[in-house]
Structure formats: structure tokens, C-alpha cells
Design a protein around this motif. Structure first.
Motif, mmCIF file in Angstrom:
data_model
loop_
_atom_site.group_PDB
_atom_site.id
_atom_site.type_symbol
_atom_site.label_atom_id
_atom_site.label_comp_id
_atom_site.label_asym_id
_atom_site.label_seq_id
_atom_site.Cartn_x
_atom_site.Cartn_y
_atom_site.Cartn_z
ATOM 1 N N PRO A 1 2.263 8.784 4.531
ATOM 2 C CA PRO A 1 1.869 9.062 3.149
ATOM 3 C C PRO A 1 0.353 9.085 2.948
ATOM 4 O O PRO A 1 -0.113 8.910 1.841
ATOM 5 C CB PRO A 1 2.507 7.891 2.381
ATOM 6 N N GLU A 2 -0.395 9.287 4.021
ATOM 7 C CA GLU A 2 -1.855 9.316 3.934
ATOM 8 C C GLU A 2 -2.370 10.626 4.510
ATOM 9 O O GLU A 2 -1.860 11.126 5.517
ATOM 10 C CB GLU A 2 -2.461 8.134 4.696
ATOM 11 N N SER B 1 0.807 -1.218 0.000
ATOM 12 C CA SER B 1 0.000 0.000 0.000
ATOM 13 C C SER B 1 0.843 1.272 0.000
ATOM 14 O O SER B 1 0.366 2.325 -0.426
ATOM 15 C CB SER B 1 -0.942 0.020 1.210
ATOM 16 N N VAL B 2 2.089 1.204 0.477
ATOM 17 C CA VAL B 2 2.918 2.417 0.562
ATOM 18 C C VAL B 2 4.267 2.227 -0.126
ATOM 19 O O VAL B 2 5.218 2.937 0.171
ATOM 20 C CB VAL B 2 3.144 2.821 2.038
ATOM 21 N N ARG B 3 4.352 1.282 -1.072
ATOM 22 C CA ARG B 3 5.663 0.933 -1.617
ATOM 23 C C ARG B 3 6.302 2.090 -2.381
ATOM 24 O O ARG B 3 7.499 2.352 -2.236
ATOM 25 C CB ARG B 3 5.553 -0.287 -2.525
ATOM 26 N N GLY C 1 5.409 5.424 7.226
ATOM 27 C CA GLY C 1 4.330 4.477 6.976
ATOM 28 C C GLY C 1 2.982 5.098 7.265
ATOM 29 O O GLY C 1 2.882 6.189 7.846
ATOM 30 N N ASP C 2 1.917 4.398 6.847
ATOM 31 C CA ASP C 2 0.564 4.943 6.980
ATOM 32 C C ASP C 2 -0.086 4.617 8.320
ATOM 33 O O ASP C 2 -1.183 5.086 8.604
ATOM 34 C CB ASP C 2 -0.332 4.450 5.839
ATOM 35 N N GLY C 3 0.548 3.787 9.146
ATOM 36 C CA GLY C 3 0.009 3.497 10.467
ATOM 37 C C GLY C 3 -1.217 2.609 10.467
ATOM 38 O O GLY C 3 -1.911 2.517 11.481
ATOM 39 N N ARG C 4 -1.491 1.934 9.342
ATOM 40 C CA ARG C 4 -2.661 1.035 9.285
ATOM 41 C C ARG C 4 -2.233 -0.339 9.779
ATOM 42 O O ARG C 4 -1.452 -1.016 9.138
ATOM 43 C CB ARG C 4 -3.229 0.993 7.866
ATOM 44 N N ASN C 5 -2.815 -0.731 10.909
ATOM 45 C CA ASN C 5 -2.298 -1.833 11.703
ATOM 46 C C ASN C 5 -3.131 -3.099 11.617
ATOM 47 O O ASN C 5 -2.908 -4.043 12.372
ATOM 48 C CB ASN C 5 -2.194 -1.380 13.176
ATOM 49 N N SER D 1 -6.570 2.528 11.051
ATOM 50 C CA SER D 1 -5.492 3.508 11.190
ATOM 51 C C SER D 1 -5.238 3.819 12.668
ATOM 52 O O SER D 1 -6.165 4.166 13.405
ATOM 53 C CB SER D 1 -5.836 4.800 10.443
ATOM 54 N N GLU D 2 -3.976 3.740 13.083
ATOM 55 C CA GLU D 2 -3.573 4.058 14.457
ATOM 56 C C GLU D 2 -2.797 5.374 14.523
ATOM 57 O O GLU D 2 -2.161 5.670 15.530
ATOM 58 C CB GLU D 2 -2.690 2.931 15.019
#
Length: 465
Positions: free
Chosen positions: A423-424, A305-307, A394-398, A434-435
Motif C-alpha cells: 500500500p505504499e 500504518s496500514v490498517r 503490507g508496506d515492507g517496513r521492517n 523499507s525492505e
């Protein structure tokens, strides 16, 4: 179909096309007159009633092709019923096969609509179930592909995935109670699990299709384009831009260090130096300023998702590494792996390829920030000092795992600075898995970088003082 047209109008609005309520009503009345048999006529009616400006025609065409492409195509991988699969593959034969088919037929009426459609391989019914489930979601909030995981899970829940899993488990239990051999149970279980995975994949594809229809009109310049939307050619172009930006920052920091070479006033040396002429005029003497050589530690999410964002940031940090006495680079998805040696020994492009190619950590796992942060803190906290700047990218999506925010607290306590680069967009923080709202509280600073232009705007914050 009325609900579909109303939702399509909202999609157009999300893409910057102005559509009024009265125009939606005109579209509803017009489509009622022409019907749905002729796709080109249906398309023309919608374009006539909903689009007023020539510059919006391309946006309408793109949104129409995605939105009305047919959800049934999402289920092309489901082409046979479970009974037909068992017959064709020949794993079960004779009485065993008959017992499985009879038992499925008996339980089928009591199962959920989703379980029935899966067992029968009914793609049209699956598409209808998913369509009804999607109407229960507020897909107007779907503004980024980074939200696909959250919305696909909600779509599955609305379609009745939990009840379907329960029904499939009941089927296996009933077959076991009827005396089907363990080998037969395993075969049925394997086929059922494969069918359920196809449904999960279909949900992700459907959400992706919906997301592509809702992507806002892209900006004209590549530097303002979101990183996750860059093509490979644009990634190459951005690499050159990031290198240039990093070199400018390097020069800027060197100039700043030169302008602050003087340390604190040395009173004793000043008095001694000025005694021969009575201190008039007074010539101040300063202590020699010991140049501080900052250290840098980077933890970068390299999941799918964030590559692209990760690649940009790894390139940026590789170019800046000459500013620091020590740079340690780590990548993570669920596990954490160190890639420092790649950046020391390899060309920058090769190093980044190695860091993002799954050689160090598994890319097939789901993102687990809590586990990655906890593992990094347990294994490497001792190497963090008062001179260390720690950057998490990172986007923090855990994926609804434990966030382990205590790890960030420990890192912040020992490090000079703890910076999070996300990046979000900030508006998506805290939505779904999301955290970021929690993680932000435990960092010195959390910044948003969705494009190279954003990177340029916050570049000064990335260079420790």
C-alpha cells in the motif's frame, strides 16, 4: 525565519501551489518589514506574496495552520523539570533529594543541549532544538505518513538523542558512585526513562505535523483517495465498492472456467468416434478437463500504518473465498496469528473486526516482517502446495530488523504463485526501513495498491489462473 519561509514555500509547492523564486524573495522582504508580532498580518503577507490563484487559498490556509502551529505545542507533556517531579511526588526526601539535585546541577553544564532541556523541562528550548534538527533533514521527501517512523528516528538523531541517552546514563552512574541507594537509583532511572519516552513521542508528533502540512492535494473521488487517509465513513463506503468489485471478479472467473472446459485432444477416442463414417467430417474428441481448485493463503499486516489498507484487502479476500477450495488467512505485526476461523464462523464485518482488533496478535509491537515471515515459513511451509497462491499484504517496513528474505525464497519454491501487495508508492521502496526492493526480488510479482482504483486495475492479477 528566512529558512522557515523558504521551507514553507516548498511545502506549498508539494501541495500543488505554484510558487516562484522571485515570489519567495518578495515574501522574505515583506515579512522583514512587518515582523512576527501580529500573526494575522504575517499570514496575510505570506498569502499575498505566495498565492496567485483563488483556488489555492484553501491549500495555503491548511498548510499555514499546520506549519506555523508552533512546535512548542508538541512538548506539552513536558511541563516540569526532573527535580520538581521528584519533589512533588515525594519519592525522594531530605539528603537523598538534595544529593540528586546537586549532582544534576554539577553535571548539567557538561551535558548535551537536549539532555539539559529534558532535565530542566524547558519546552521552548526543546522546540528550538527540534527545529534546528528538522532543518538538517530533507523533509521534501516526506510524502506519506508511512515514512513517519523513519523520519522521526532521523529527527531524534539530529537533535542529539544518542548523546542525551549517554548523559542520562552518566548521571545514574555518578549517583550510584556517590552512594545513592538502589531504590533511589531506580526512581531516578524511571523518571529519566519516562522523560526520554516523551521526547521520542514528541519527535513522532512533530514528524506527523510536518507530514500533515505536506500532504498533497487530495483527489475528488473517494476511490482515488489513498487508503491510509480514509475516514471511517469513507471506509464504510469503500467496503461496499470492494464487495461489488469482488462479485464482478467472481462472475468473470466463472465465465473464464466455462470457456475452457475442454482439455487436450484425445486422439484414440477421436479415431474410434469417427470410424463409422470414415472420418469425414472429422469430429474431434477431447479429454475431460479436471477443474483445478486453487488454494489461497493470505498474510496481512494489521499494524497501525496500514490498517485501512489491510481492512480493504481482508474484505476483498473474504468475498472471494468461495472461489477457492481452501482459504487460510493470517495477520501479523511482529507475531503471526491465524484468523481463518473468524471468516468461517462470523459475519464479514465481525470477522474483519476480530482480525484487526489485536485479539490474535499484539498491535502494540513494532512491525517485524522478517520475524513474521520466518515464523510463518517454519510453522506452515508444509501446508503450501503447487496449487497454493500466497499473498502478502503490507508496506515492507521492517524497523531495521533482519529481513529474513530466505523465508520468501522457500515460499516461492513451494507455492504456485507468491504475490506481494504493497500500500505504499514504489518511489518510497528502499527508503529508510523499507525492505520492499529486497522482498520484490523473491516474489513472482509485487504490485502497488494505494486506493480502490488501484485494486480494480490489478484485480485480474489477484485471481489465480
Amino acid at each position: 525565519m528566512d529558512a522557515r519561509i523558504v521551507e514553507f514555500a516548498e511545502v506549498l509547492r508539494q501541495n500543488g501551489v505554484r510558487v516562484s523564486t522571485s515570489e519567495v524573495q518578495d515574501a522574505l522582504r515583506a515579512t522583514t518589514e512587518v515582523g512576527l508580532k501580529d500573526r494575522s498580518l504575517f499570514r496575510s503577507v505570506l498569502r499575498t506574496t505566495l498565492v496567485k490563484r483563488e483556488l489555492d487559498v484553501d491549500t495555503f490556509n491548511r498548510a499555514f495552520d499546520f506549519y506555523f502551529s508552533g512546535a512548542a505545542k508538541t512538548f506539552e507533556g513536558i511541563d516540569k523539570s526532573l527535580a520538581d517531579q521528584l519533589k512533588d511526588e515525594g519519592y525522594l526526601e531530605g539528603d537523598l533529594l538534595k544529593m540528586v539535585i546537586i549532582q544534576m546541577a554539577q553535571l548539567l553544564p557538561e551535558m548535551s543541549p537536549l539532555a539539559q532541556a529534558v532535565l530542566e523541562g524547558d519546552r521552548a528550548r526543546l522546540a528550538q532544538i527540534f527545529r534546528m534538527a528538522s532543518l538538517q533533514l530533507d523533509l521534501s521527501q516526506l510524502e506519506s505518513p508511512l515514512q513517519a517512523g523513519f523520519f522521526s528516528r532521523r529527527l531524534l538523531a539530529g537533535a542529539g538523542m544518542e548523546k542525551a541517552r549517554s548523559d542520562m546514563k552518566s548521571l545514574e552512574d555518578e549517583l550510584r558512585a556517590r552512594g545513592l541507594a538502589p531504590e533511589g537509583i531506580e526512581i531516578v532511572s524511571r523518571h529519566v526513562a519516562a522523560a526520554m519516552r516523551k521526547i521520542e513521542d514528541a519527535a513522532r508528533q512533530e514528524v506527523k505535523r510536518q507530514a500533515e502540512a505536506r500532504i498533497r492535494r487530495r483527489t475528488d473521488t473517494v476511490q482515488d483517495k489513498p487508503l491510509h487517509l480514509l475516514t471511517q465513513a469513507e471506509v464504510d463506503q469503500m467496503e461496499s465498492a470492494v464487495r461489488t468489485l469482488a462479485e464482478k471478479l467472481r462472475s468473470r472467473l466463472i465465465r473464464k472456467q466455462r470457456s475452457y472446459r475442454r482439455g487436450a485432444l484425445n486422439v484414440r477416442r477421436t479415431l474410434r468416434r469417427n470410424m463409422p463414417w470414415g472420418g469425414v467430417p472429422m469430429v474431434p474428441q477431447f479429454r475431460r478437463r479436471r477443474p483445478e481448485r486453487p488454494e489461497l493463503v493470505v498474510l496481512c499486516d494489521v499494524s497501525d500504518s496500514v490498517r485501512n489498507a489491510s481492512r480493504m484487502m481482508l474484505l476483498f479476500m473474504h468475498t472471494l473465498q468461495s472461489l477457492f477450495v481452501r482459504v487460510r488467512s493470517f495477520v501479523f505485526v511482529s507475531d503471526v496469528g491465524e484468523v481463518t476461523q473468524y471468516f468461517k464462523d462470523l459475519d464479514v464485518d465481525e470477522a474483519i473486526d476480530m482480525a484487526t482488533a489485536g485479539k490474535t496478535v499484539s498491535l502494540s509491537a513494532n512491525s517485524n516482517y522478517g520475524r513474521a515471515l520466518a515464523d510463518f515459513t517454519r510453522d506452515h511451509l508444509g501446508s503450501i502446495t503447487r496449487r497454493t497462491t500466497v499473498m502478502v499484504i503490507g508496506d515492507g517496513r521492517n524497523n531495521y530488523n533482519a529481513n529474513n528474505a530466505w523465508a520468501l525464497k522457500d515460499l516461492r519454491r513451494k507455492a504456485k504463485r507468491l504475490l506481494w501487495i504493497c500500500p505504499e508508492e514504489r518511489g518510497n521502496w528502499g527508503i529508510g526501513d523499507s525492505e520492499m526492493l529486497t522482498y520484490e526480488k523473491h516474489c513472482h510479482q509485487a504490485v502497488v495498491v494505494t486506493s480502490v482504483s488501484d485494486l480494480a486495475r490489478i484485480a485480474d492479477q489477484l485471481v489465480p489462473a
